[in-house]
Design an enzyme around this catalytic site. Structure first.
Site, PDB file in Angstrom:
ATOM      1  N   GLU A  53     -12.927  19.875  26.847  1.00 48.93           N
ATOM      2  CA  GLU A  53     -11.608  20.236  26.318  1.00 48.93           C
ATOM      3  C   GLU A  53     -11.679  21.235  25.161  1.00 48.93           C
ATOM      4  O   GLU A  53     -10.751  22.029  24.960  1.00 48.93           O
ATOM      5  CB  GLU A  53     -10.847  18.981  25.886  1.00 48.93           C
ATOM      6  CG  GLU A  53     -10.386  18.095  27.050  1.00 48.93           C
ATOM      7  CD  GLU A  53     -11.435  17.096  27.514  1.00 48.93           C
ATOM      8  OE1 GLU A  53     -12.598  17.190  27.078  1.00 48.93           O
ATOM      9  OE2 GLU A  53     -11.098  16.219  28.328  1.00 48.93           O
ATOM     10  N   PHE A 115      -6.639   1.615  27.282  1.00 51.62           N
ATOM     11  CA  PHE A 115      -7.742   2.461  27.731  1.00 51.62           C
ATOM     12  C   PHE A 115      -7.386   3.935  27.514  1.00 51.62           C
ATOM     13  O   PHE A 115      -6.312   4.376  27.878  1.00 51.62           O
ATOM     14  CB  PHE A 115      -8.054   2.203  29.205  1.00 51.62           C
ATOM     15  CG  PHE A 115      -9.144   3.105  29.724  1.00 51.62           C
ATOM     16  CD1 PHE A 115     -10.439   3.028  29.218  1.00 51.62           C
ATOM     17  CD2 PHE A 115      -8.876   4.058  30.695  1.00 51.62           C
ATOM     18  CE1 PHE A 115     -11.430   3.878  29.673  1.00 51.62           C
ATOM     19  CE2 PHE A 115      -9.864   4.897  31.164  1.00 51.62           C
ATOM     20  CZ  PHE A 115     -11.144   4.803  30.658  1.00 51.62           C
ATOM     21  N   GLN A 116      -8.288   4.665  26.920  1.00 52.07           N
ATOM     22  CA  GLN A 116      -8.107   6.084  26.592  1.00 52.07           C
ATOM     23  C   GLN A 116      -6.871   6.327  25.738  1.00 52.07           C
ATOM     24  O   GLN A 116      -6.205   7.346  25.861  1.00 52.07           O
ATOM     25  CB  GLN A 116      -8.098   6.958  27.851  1.00 52.07           C
ATOM     26  CG  GLN A 116      -9.468   6.987  28.515  1.00 52.07           C
ATOM     27  CD  GLN A 116      -9.638   8.128  29.503  1.00 52.07           C
ATOM     28  OE1 GLN A 116      -8.693   8.545  30.150  1.00 52.07           O
ATOM     29  NE2 GLN A 116     -10.862   8.611  29.636  1.00 52.07           N
ATOM     30  N   LYS A 165       2.535   8.744  29.925  1.00 52.78           N
ATOM     31  CA  LYS A 165       2.506   8.849  31.381  1.00 52.78           C
ATOM     32  C   LYS A 165       3.841   8.452  32.015  1.00 52.78           C
ATOM     33  O   LYS A 165       4.253   9.028  33.022  1.00 52.78           O
ATOM     34  CB  LYS A 165       1.373   7.969  31.930  1.00 52.78           C
ATOM     35  CG  LYS A 165       1.025   8.286  33.378  1.00 52.78           C
ATOM     36  CD  LYS A 165      -0.260   7.598  33.806  1.00 52.78           C
ATOM     37  CE  LYS A 165      -0.617   8.000  35.238  1.00 52.78           C
ATOM     38  NZ  LYS A 165      -1.847   7.354  35.703  1.00 52.78           N
ATOM     39  N   MET A 488     -27.835  31.873   9.847  1.00 50.42           N
ATOM     40  CA  MET A 488     -27.121  31.883   8.573  1.00 50.42           C
ATOM     41  C   MET A 488     -27.563  30.708   7.699  1.00 50.42           C
ATOM     42  O   MET A 488     -27.672  30.830   6.481  1.00 50.42           O
ATOM     43  CB  MET A 488     -25.611  31.852   8.810  1.00 50.42           C
ATOM     44  CG  MET A 488     -24.792  32.189   7.582  1.00 50.42           C
ATOM     45  SD  MET A 488     -25.206  33.812   6.882  1.00 50.42           S
ATOM     46  CE  MET A 488     -23.999  34.869   7.681  1.00 50.42           C
TER      47      MET A 488
END
Lengths: 591, 168
Positions: A53, A115-116, A165, A488
């Site tokens: 993502e 969940f999630q 959802k 760096m």
């Protein structure tokens, strides 16, 4: 189902279409399956399936920055949303318009540790310009439109819309975008006329003037860059650009002094220190630009044009603040300059330019070439020369970068004559930005040459997106300046931590040529300076994604450099300067 | 530059929506600003507006930043610096519980009378006083109650409004 009723997912897609979205970057998961189902059954919006993502958000940023449109992301709940957080923060820091749709567990499960489930609006509140959780069907269409309005109006930024959802699966009615503007968010676009007059007069009377311009000019649209260029040429005043502003004024313009800031040019930084009138256009006096605030441009009157009032007087007190869109304000300034028939003080300006030319003669970007080792600067000089030729023949070239030494060298050695051709993570400094950003640029400009200038450490942070490049046949070129160090970090350890290279050397790096091949791309390598031109030419000719692994000098540092805590006129020009300007204790604590 | 730390009372009119207070509070914690007090309640049900009164401290530049940062929050309608924009009235409400018997109890009641505090609850061994007014007055009252058996303090924080006929 009545005729006007549609599912939440259909409402989402219809709103995207109304907002002119033709492509979104995303990754499916349980909570957003209804949207993916609706996506499957339509052709208006194209979906690019990323591999993680974070890649989706950076790709949307690349898309947004190279087109001026809003970049759109679709991810699932929980880990989908948390993986997007870095990209959202990046877009916030660099003022990039992004709308990120996140799935959420059904409303009746919110707060149950389902969940999630993650508190997405809670997590993203400080790293977005605004966010929404849609809990009522009747709000959905309005919120979608509002998200786009907020993302692109005023100072642009990322907006999250969290979509449970059950909302996606429920039935509701679509509403078109409201024309009446937002209820509470109405950014000021036109600058105050009185202050604009004051600013123009101040500029006209200046003896050592300087334009200092940043990403706000780019964000205001190509017209703003044109207006800036016109104004700079009309006045004949010198102009420096920030990392974010490169391309706002053509790099070929003789009034361009190069980039300003920690690794900016000597002439830019000293001019900033010595100028008597500074006009800051769409930049924000960032710590990378100002160095030690107590010694920052001590003798100048400062004019600051910014659409975000909170940018003004944040770090540096300015004398003439102008809140407004850069494009609008510049237009009025130019009109005023012409109407009042202002003329620059020719004699003073000549003396100022003479002084600047002396600083230029220092040639601060010079480096020692070696016969058998590729200097990173040399590789970029060749990349610039060869791609410039290519752009004259075959159209646009876009560059993205990761973060680190290679990024600074790219900013120093690549030249941008147009806005929106340079995508780099400035504010947040996100390693792993460049490859997915390049992917987004290539999606928006399928026929352009898109190059991600990378380091071997940064590239590994989002290397999975090579797979996305293959799937969509996006011929992005990854140009790795490989010094086998986090360059760096190594440079700072050398300069500030007694050469104790703690954890900055990477053992067991992958073979990038084989890595490219395993991702259905082409891998190339150069180890000697005389191989560089061939490598670049070959890379450009191949109509596939390419990883070019350029083995460069491991010990090279980025110069010039203003060490943290130091003022502009305490710049280190090269390794030989180091002993004389040890970094102060105060500077050590700064990043 | 003026580095003196000063206190400012700021009125913020916001959309009454979920998370709006979290945005304001998160802004203060995220950017390291101080909140001396903060009150919030809905003030217009039809227009869905809430009003936040907050007292904050900082030097001139910080106060200016705070206002600009508040103003750019999307659900914020307006930000007024009452301290800067002219005279204003401010008040706070407090409830103060004092427990004790004998002389201390009598003294507490007498002082409460002087402060025009009202008794909201009493037992044979305690009072709950309610008083309102300037924060300094409440500070003083609480100070006086300490040796007399102060048990509990609850304060609303400041609410404030500009004097004169103009609204926010």
């Amino acid at each position: 189902m009545s005729r006007d009723q549609m599912t939440g997912s259909e409402i989402v897609l219809k709103a995207l279409a109304e907002q002119g979205v033709d492509v979104i970057f995303g990754y499916p998961g349980g909570a957003v399956l209804p949207i993916y189902d609706a996506l499957f059954q339509q052709n208006a919006v194209r979906h690019i399936l990323v591999r993680q993502e974070a890649g989706a958000v950076h790709a949307a940023e690349g898309y947004a920055r190279s087109t001026g449109k809003v970049g759109v992301v679709l991810v699932t709940s929980g880990p989908g949303a948390t993986n997007a957080v870095t990209g959202l923060t990046d877009a916030l820091m660099d003022s990039i318009p992004v709308v990120c749709l996140t799935g959420q567990v059904p409303t009746h499960l919110i707060g149950n540790d389902a969940f999630q489930e993650a508190d997405t609006t809670g997590i993203t509140r400080p790293c977005t310009k605004h966010n929404f959780l849609v809990k009522r069907m009747e709000d959905l269409a309005r919120v979608m439109h509002e998200a786009f309005y907020i993302a692109q109006n005023g100072r642009p930024g990322p907006v999250v819309v969290d979509l449970p959802k059950d909302i996606l699966q429920g039935l509701g009615e679509y509403q078109a975008a409201s024309k009446s503007g937002h209820k509470s968010y109405r950014p000021q676009v036109k600058g105050d006329a009185g202050n604009i007059s004051k600013a123009v007069e101040l500029l006209a009377k200046a003896k050592k003037p300087l334009f200092y311009c940043g990403g706000g000019v780019i964000n205001s649209g190509p017209a703003a860059s044109q207006l800036l260029t016109d104004f700079v040429r009309m006045t004949g005043y010198p102009c420096t650009l920030t990392l974010m502003g490169l391309g706002a004024l053509p790099a070929t313009d003789k009034r361009f002094l190069g980039m300003v800031g920690m690794h900016g040019t000597y002439e830019s930084n000293i001019a900033m220190h010595d100028c008597d009138v500074m006009v800051c256009v769409g930049a924000r006096f960032d710590d990378r630009v100002t160095g030690n605030l107590a010694h920052f441009s001590p003798n100048s009157k400062k004019i600051h044009i910014d659409i975000d009032p909170s940018s003004i007087n944040k770090n540096v007190r300015v004398d003439v603040p102008i809140v407004g869109d850069v494009g609008h304000v510049l237009e009025v300034m130019i009109k005023e300059w012409k109407a009042k028939q202002y003329k620059p003080d020719g004699k003073a300006l000549d003396a100022w330019w003479k002084q600047i030319d002396e600083w230029r003669a220092v040639d601060c970007l010079k480096y020692d070439s070696k016969k058998d080792v590729i200097k990173p600067q040399y590789a970029l000089e060749r990349l610039q020369a060869i791609t410039k030729k290519r752009s004259e023949e075959k159209g646009d070239v876009y560059f993205t970068t990761e973060v680190g030494q290679h990024q600074m060298w790219a900013a120093q050695f690549l030249h941008f004559n147009k806005p929106n051709r340079w995508m780099t993570s400035g504010g947040l400094g996100t390693m792993g930005y460049g490859l997915p950003a390049a992917m987004g640029v290539q999606v928006a400009h399928p026929d352009a040459l898109v190059v991600d200038v990378a380091g071997e450490a940064s590239i590994l942070m989002n290397i999975q997106e090579m797979s996305t490049l293959a799937q969509y046949r996006l011929p992005v070129k990854v140009f790795i300046l490989n010094n086998e160090y986090m360059g760096m970090v190594r440079q700072w350890q050398e300069l500030l931590h007694g050469g104790r290279y703690s954890e900055s050397y990477m053992e067991s790096l992958p073979d990038f040529v084989k890595l490219a091949e395993s991702f259905h791309a082409v891998g190339l390598r150069a180890e000697k300076p005389d191989q560089v031109d061939d490598l670049i030419n070959e890379m450009i000719e191949i109509d596939k994604p390419v990883i070019a692994d350029v083995m460069v000098d491991k010990a090279e540092n980025v110069f010039p450099m203003i060490p943290s805590g130091a003022a502009h006129n305490e710049m280190l020009l090269g390794p030989e300067d180091r002993a004389e300007h040890a970094v102060s204790e105060d500077g050590m604590v700064l990043v | 530059m003026d580095e003196q730390i000063r206190f400012h009372t700021i009125a913020v009119l916001v959309e009454n929506e979920p998370g709006v207070l979290a945005r304001v509070v998160g802004l203060f914690s995220g950017r390291g600003y101080n909140i001396e007090s903060l009150t919030v309640a809905e003030v217009d049900h039809k227009e869905n507006l809430s009003r936040i009164t907050l007292v904050t401290s900082g030097n001139v530049m910080v106060i200016e930043q705070i206002k600009a940062q508040l103003d750019r929050l999307v659900p914020v309608h307006s930000v007024k610096d009452l301290t800067l924009e002219g005279p204003h009235v401010a008040a706070e409400l407090a409830m103060v519980k004092v427990a004790g018997t004998g002389d201390k109890r009598v003294e507490a009641l007498r002082i409460a009378d002087i402060f025009e505090a009202t008794v909201q609850d009493t037992t044979l061994e305690s009072f709950v006083f309610r008083l309102h007014g300037q924060s300094a007055k409440i500070d003083q009252f609480i100070g006086l109650m300490k040796p007399l058996g102060l048990v509990d303090v609850c304060r609303t924080g400041v609410v404030a409004m500009a004097r004169g006929k103009e609204g926010i």
